[in-house]
Scaffold this motif. Structure first.
Motif, PDB file in Angstrom:
ATOM      1  N   LEU A   1       5.714  -3.945  11.185  1.00 57.07           N
ATOM      2  CA  LEU A   1       4.410  -3.958  11.827  1.00 57.07           C
ATOM      3  C   LEU A   1       4.163  -5.228  12.631  1.00 57.07           C
ATOM      4  CD1 LEU A   1       2.165  -2.267   9.108  1.00 57.07           C
ATOM      5  CD2 LEU A   1       3.505  -1.233  10.960  1.00 57.07           C
ATOM      6  N   SER A   2       4.898  -6.278  12.340  1.00 58.43           N
ATOM      7  CA  SER A   2       4.760  -7.508  13.116  1.00 58.43           C
ATOM      8  C   SER A   2       5.348  -7.361  14.514  1.00 58.43           C
ATOM      9  CB  SER A   2       5.452  -8.668  12.399  1.00 58.43           C
ATOM     10  OG  SER A   2       6.848  -8.419  12.252  1.00 58.43           O
ATOM     11  N   THR A   3       6.109  -6.296  14.766  1.00 61.78           N
ATOM     12  CA  THR A   3       6.747  -6.117  16.071  1.00 61.78           C
ATOM     13  C   THR A   3       5.955  -5.209  16.998  1.00 61.78           C
ATOM     14  OG1 THR A   3       8.074  -4.165  15.437  1.00 61.78           O
ATOM     15  CG2 THR A   3       9.010  -6.347  14.953  1.00 61.78           C
ATOM     16  N   VAL A   4       4.884  -4.601  16.502  1.00 61.84           N
ATOM     17  CA  VAL A   4       4.137  -3.665  17.339  1.00 61.84           C
ATOM     18  C   VAL A   4       2.807  -4.273  17.762  1.00 61.84           C
ATOM     19  CG1 VAL A   4       5.200  -1.619  16.315  1.00 61.84           C
ATOM     20  CG2 VAL A   4       3.087  -2.513  15.325  1.00 61.84           C
ATOM     21  N   LYS A   5       2.297  -3.784  18.875  1.00 56.91           N
ATOM     22  CA  LYS A   5       1.001  -4.235  19.360  1.00 56.91           C
ATOM     23  C   LYS A   5      -0.132  -3.564  18.569  1.00 56.91           C
ATOM     24  CE  LYS A   5       2.545  -5.477  23.968  1.00 56.91           C
ATOM     25  NZ  LYS A   5       2.268  -5.426  25.432  1.00 56.91           N
ATOM     26  N   PRO A   6      -1.339  -4.134  18.599  1.00 54.92           N
ATOM     27  CA  PRO A   6      -2.450  -3.558  17.822  1.00 54.92           C
ATOM     28  C   PRO A   6      -2.701  -2.082  18.106  1.00 54.92           C
ATOM     29  CG  PRO A   6      -3.041  -5.736  18.595  1.00 54.92           C
ATOM     30  CD  PRO A   6      -1.720  -5.415  19.239  1.00 54.92           C
ATOM     31  N   ALA A   7      -2.488  -1.655  19.348  1.00 55.15           N
ATOM     32  CA  ALA A   7      -2.739  -0.255  19.692  1.00 55.15           C
ATOM     33  C   ALA A   7      -1.848   0.690  18.895  1.00 55.15           C
ATOM     34  CB  ALA A   7      -2.540  -0.030  21.185  1.00 55.15           C
ATOM     35  N   TRP A   8      -0.657   0.227  18.541  1.00 54.95           N
ATOM     36  CA  TRP A   8       0.247   1.095  17.757  1.00 54.95           C
ATOM     37  C   TRP A   8      -0.334   1.346  16.369  1.00 54.95           C
ATOM     38  CZ3 TRP A   8       2.841   1.590  13.258  1.00 54.95           C
ATOM     39  CH2 TRP A   8       3.877   2.528  13.208  1.00 54.95           C
ATOM     40  N   SER A   9      -0.779   0.291  15.710  1.00 53.16           N
ATOM     41  CA  SER A   9      -1.356   0.457  14.371  1.00 53.16           C
ATOM     42  C   SER A   9      -2.613   1.310  14.417  1.00 53.16           C
ATOM     43  CB  SER A   9      -1.668  -0.912  13.761  1.00 53.16           C
ATOM     44  OG  SER A   9      -0.478  -1.646  13.550  1.00 53.16           O
ATOM     45  N   GLN A  10      -3.414   1.130  15.446  1.00 52.44           N
ATOM     46  CA  GLN A  10      -4.609   1.955  15.600  1.00 52.44           C
ATOM     47  C   GLN A  10      -4.239   3.422  15.774  1.00 52.44           C
ATOM     48  OE1 GLN A  10      -6.500   0.058  18.944  1.00 52.44           O
ATOM     49  NE2 GLN A  10      -6.839  -1.850  17.819  1.00 52.44           N
ATOM     50  N   TRP A  11      -3.199   3.680  16.570  1.00 54.01           N
ATOM     51  CA  TRP A  11      -2.710   5.048  16.764  1.00 54.01           C
ATOM     52  C   TRP A  11      -2.254   5.656  15.452  1.00 54.01           C
ATOM     53  CZ3 TRP A  11       2.626   5.884  15.940  1.00 54.01           C
ATOM     54  CH2 TRP A  11       3.076   7.183  16.208  1.00 54.01           C
ATOM     55  N   ALA A  12      -1.478   4.904  14.685  1.00 52.02           N
ATOM     56  CA  ALA A  12      -0.951   5.430  13.424  1.00 52.02           C
ATOM     57  C   ALA A  12      -2.080   5.769  12.456  1.00 52.02           C
ATOM     58  CB  ALA A  12       0.009   4.421  12.804  1.00 52.02           C
ATOM     59  N   HIS A  13      -3.059   4.885  12.342  1.00 49.52           N
ATOM     60  CA  HIS A  13      -4.173   5.141  11.422  1.00 49.52           C
ATOM     61  C   HIS A  13      -5.013   6.337  11.897  1.00 49.52           C
ATOM     62  CE1 HIS A  13      -3.747   1.852   8.600  1.00 49.52           C
ATOM     63  NE2 HIS A  13      -3.500   1.028   9.602  1.00 49.52           N
ATOM     64  N   ARG A  14      -5.210   6.454  13.191  1.00 55.46           N
ATOM     65  CA  ARG A  14      -6.058   7.525  13.713  1.00 55.46           C
ATOM     66  C   ARG A  14      -5.429   8.899  13.502  1.00 55.46           C
ATOM     67  NH1 ARG A  14      -7.552   8.555  20.121  1.00 55.46           N
ATOM     68  NH2 ARG A  14      -8.688  10.512  19.801  1.00 55.46           N
ATOM     69  N   PHE A  15      -4.148   9.031  13.815  1.00 56.78           N
ATOM     70  CA  PHE A  15      -3.542  10.359  13.823  1.00 56.78           C
ATOM     71  C   PHE A  15      -2.882  10.735  12.502  1.00 56.78           C
ATOM     72  CE2 PHE A  15      -3.903   9.418  18.363  1.00 56.78           C
ATOM     73  CZ  PHE A  15      -4.483  10.598  18.800  1.00 56.78           C
ATOM     74  N   SER A  16      -2.736   9.779  11.573  1.00 59.25           N
ATOM     75  CA  SER A  16      -2.179  10.144  10.263  1.00 59.25           C
ATOM     76  C   SER A  16      -3.178  10.924   9.426  1.00 59.25           C
ATOM     77  CB  SER A  16      -1.734   8.893   9.511  1.00 59.25           C
ATOM     78  OG  SER A  16      -2.824   8.011   9.312  1.00 59.25           O
TER      79      SER A  16
ATOM     80  N   PRO B   1      -0.333  13.996  10.293  1.00 57.93           N
ATOM     81  CA  PRO B   1      -0.859  14.206   8.938  1.00 57.93           C
ATOM     82  C   PRO B   1       0.210  14.347   7.861  1.00 57.93           C
ATOM     83  CG  PRO B   1      -1.974  15.628  10.521  1.00 57.93           C
ATOM     84  CD  PRO B   1      -0.792  15.035  11.233  1.00 57.93           C
ATOM     85  N   GLY B   2       1.464  14.260   8.246  1.00 61.66           N
ATOM     86  CA  GLY B   2       2.571  14.354   7.299  1.00 61.66           C
ATOM     87  C   GLY B   2       3.569  15.411   7.735  1.00 61.66           C
ATOM     88  N   PRO B   3       4.863  15.159   7.556  1.00 64.10           N
ATOM     89  CA  PRO B   3       5.874  16.158   7.949  1.00 64.10           C
ATOM     90  C   PRO B   3       5.689  17.502   7.267  1.00 64.10           C
ATOM     91  CG  PRO B   3       6.909  14.027   7.582  1.00 64.10           C
ATOM     92  CD  PRO B   3       5.485  13.888   7.126  1.00 64.10           C
ATOM     93  N   ALA B   4       5.332  17.502   5.990  1.00 60.36           N
ATOM     94  CA  ALA B   4       5.155  18.770   5.281  1.00 60.36           C
ATOM     95  C   ALA B   4       4.011  19.581   5.869  1.00 60.36           C
ATOM     96  CB  ALA B   4       4.913  18.516   3.794  1.00 60.36           C
ATOM     97  N   THR B   5       2.918  18.894   6.213  1.00 58.10           N
ATOM     98  CA  THR B   5       1.773  19.573   6.811  1.00 58.10           C
ATOM     99  C   THR B   5       2.152  20.194   8.152  1.00 58.10           C
ATOM    100  OG1 THR B   5       0.182  18.116   5.707  1.00 58.10           O
ATOM    101  CG2 THR B   5      -0.565  19.239   7.700  1.00 58.10           C
ATOM    102  N   ASN B   6       2.848  19.426   8.985  1.00 55.84           N
ATOM    103  CA  ASN B   6       3.233  19.953  10.292  1.00 55.84           C
ATOM    104  C   ASN B   6       4.257  21.070  10.178  1.00 55.84           C
ATOM    105  OD1 ASN B   6       1.560  18.045  11.529  1.00 55.84           O
ATOM    106  ND2 ASN B   6       3.018  17.702  13.183  1.00 55.84           N
ATOM    107  N   ALA B   7       5.206  20.938   9.263  1.00 52.71           N
ATOM    108  CA  ALA B   7       6.209  21.988   9.091  1.00 52.71           C
ATOM    109  C   ALA B   7       5.551  23.289   8.623  1.00 52.71           C
ATOM    110  CB  ALA B   7       7.284  21.542   8.101  1.00 52.71           C
ATOM    111  N   ALA B   8       4.597  23.180   7.708  1.00 55.99           N
ATOM    112  CA  ALA B   8       3.884  24.372   7.244  1.00 55.99           C
ATOM    113  C   ALA B   8       3.091  25.002   8.380  1.00 55.99           C
ATOM    114  CB  ALA B   8       2.961  24.014   6.082  1.00 55.99           C
ATOM    115  N   ALA B   9       2.538  24.172   9.264  1.00 49.28           N
ATOM    116  CA  ALA B   9       1.782  24.700  10.399  1.00 49.28           C
ATOM    117  C   ALA B   9       2.704  25.412  11.383  1.00 49.28           C
ATOM    118  CB  ALA B   9       1.023  23.571  11.095  1.00 49.28           C
TER     119      ALA B   9
END
Length: 285
Positions: free
Chosen positions: A17-32, A249-257
């Motif tokens: 996480l020290s290698t990514v810009k703040p927008a990356w962490s925001q993206w991960a939190h938003r779409f997870s 939301p998780g690989p299992a969730t997407n695979a089921a979808a």
């Protein structure tokens, strides 16, 4: 496994996480959307291979392709070496994917060879985050190496929300010369032409045997809308399951979808693992 079917996640990001810009962490939190991806990391923001391995095992992921990225103007630089401990922890589950940026790597062929020699099973190009044309002639040596070594090329297609991205370079049509000049190179359009180019990406996938679409970052339930002009079952024969983890939301969730789309079992099995096994060397699925 999903209902007895092997599962390959062909699009996974596990940066320090020290290698990514703040927008990356925001993206991960938003779409997870509640998926506890952060549990795979320690308190300092470094991935813990054993935790990641356990998390993906619980999600049913049998194979995961780990992306590095050299895009300082958009997300930052996440070197391929950072993924080596993960692969070393469980070489059966994890595979490396190489990445080059012609603005950083010169000559590009030397860096491609170096990363492939580390064991990468594919080369990823990110023209949108790197702000370059994927048909730039400086990249032709990279395509030539992949043709010679039987290595598929994954190309970001479509838009990106990250500051510094240049969406115009995500048009799949920019790959026409490459497809014609390197007919033996397998090309995977990551994100399936997301945004304005679903039709272009889908047409190329159906027209050319060496073109595929990965589903990373696309809500599976919306795929019938995104590709409304195409026979979905026929098009799905060219799909490769991927999530863009951790922004999901998780690989299992997407695979089921994906399974809920009602595809024939043989087509669903191909989407979840069979197509990836065809094109990425050494998956052992």
């Amino acid at each position: 496994m999903l209902n007895g079917m092997p599962l390959v996640d062909a699009h996974v990001h596990v940066p320090r996480l020290s290698t990514v810009k703040p927008a990356w962490s925001q993206w991960a939190h938003r779409f997870s959307r509640g998926h506890d991806w952060r549990s795979a990391y320690d308190a300092d923001g470094n991935p813990v291979p054993a935790r990641l391995d356990a998390l993906l095992d619980a999600e049913g992921v049998d194979r995961a392709l780990l992306f590095c990225e050299y895009s300082p103007r958009a997300t930052g630089i996440q070197p391929i070496e950072d993924n080596l401990p993960i692969v070393e922890h469980n070489p059966a589950r994890f595979r490396l994917v190489a990445n080059v940026n012609p603005h950083l790597h010169h000559p590009v062929e030397s860096e491609v060879e170096r990363q492939l020699d580390l064991g990468a099973v594919a080369l990823k190009l990110h023209p949108v985050h790197g702000a370059f044309r994927p048909d730039d002639r400086e990249l032709y040596p990279a395509y030539r190496i992949c043709a010679d070594r039987g290595i598929p090329v994954i190309v970001h297609s479509g838009t990106s929300s990250f500051p510094g991205a240049r969406a115009r370079f995500g048009d799949p049509e920019l790959m026409l010369d490459v497809l014609e000049d390197f007919p033996d190179v397998t090309v995977v359009f990551a994100h399936g032409g997301r945004g304005w180019w679903y039709d272009t990406a889908a047409f190329l996938a159906l027209a050319r045997g060496n073109v595929w679409l990965d589903l990373a970052g696309l809500p599976p339930g919306k795929l019938p809308d995104y590709y409304a002009r195409f026979d979905l079952t026929r098009l799905a024969t060219k799909w490769i399951f991927g999530t863009d983890w951790p922004g999901v939301p998780g690989p299992a969730t997407n695979a089921a979808a994906v399974a809920a789309l009602g595809l024939p079992n043989d087509v669903l099995r191909a989407v979840l693992s069979g197509n990836a096994a065809k094109i990425f060397p050494g998956l052992g699925i």
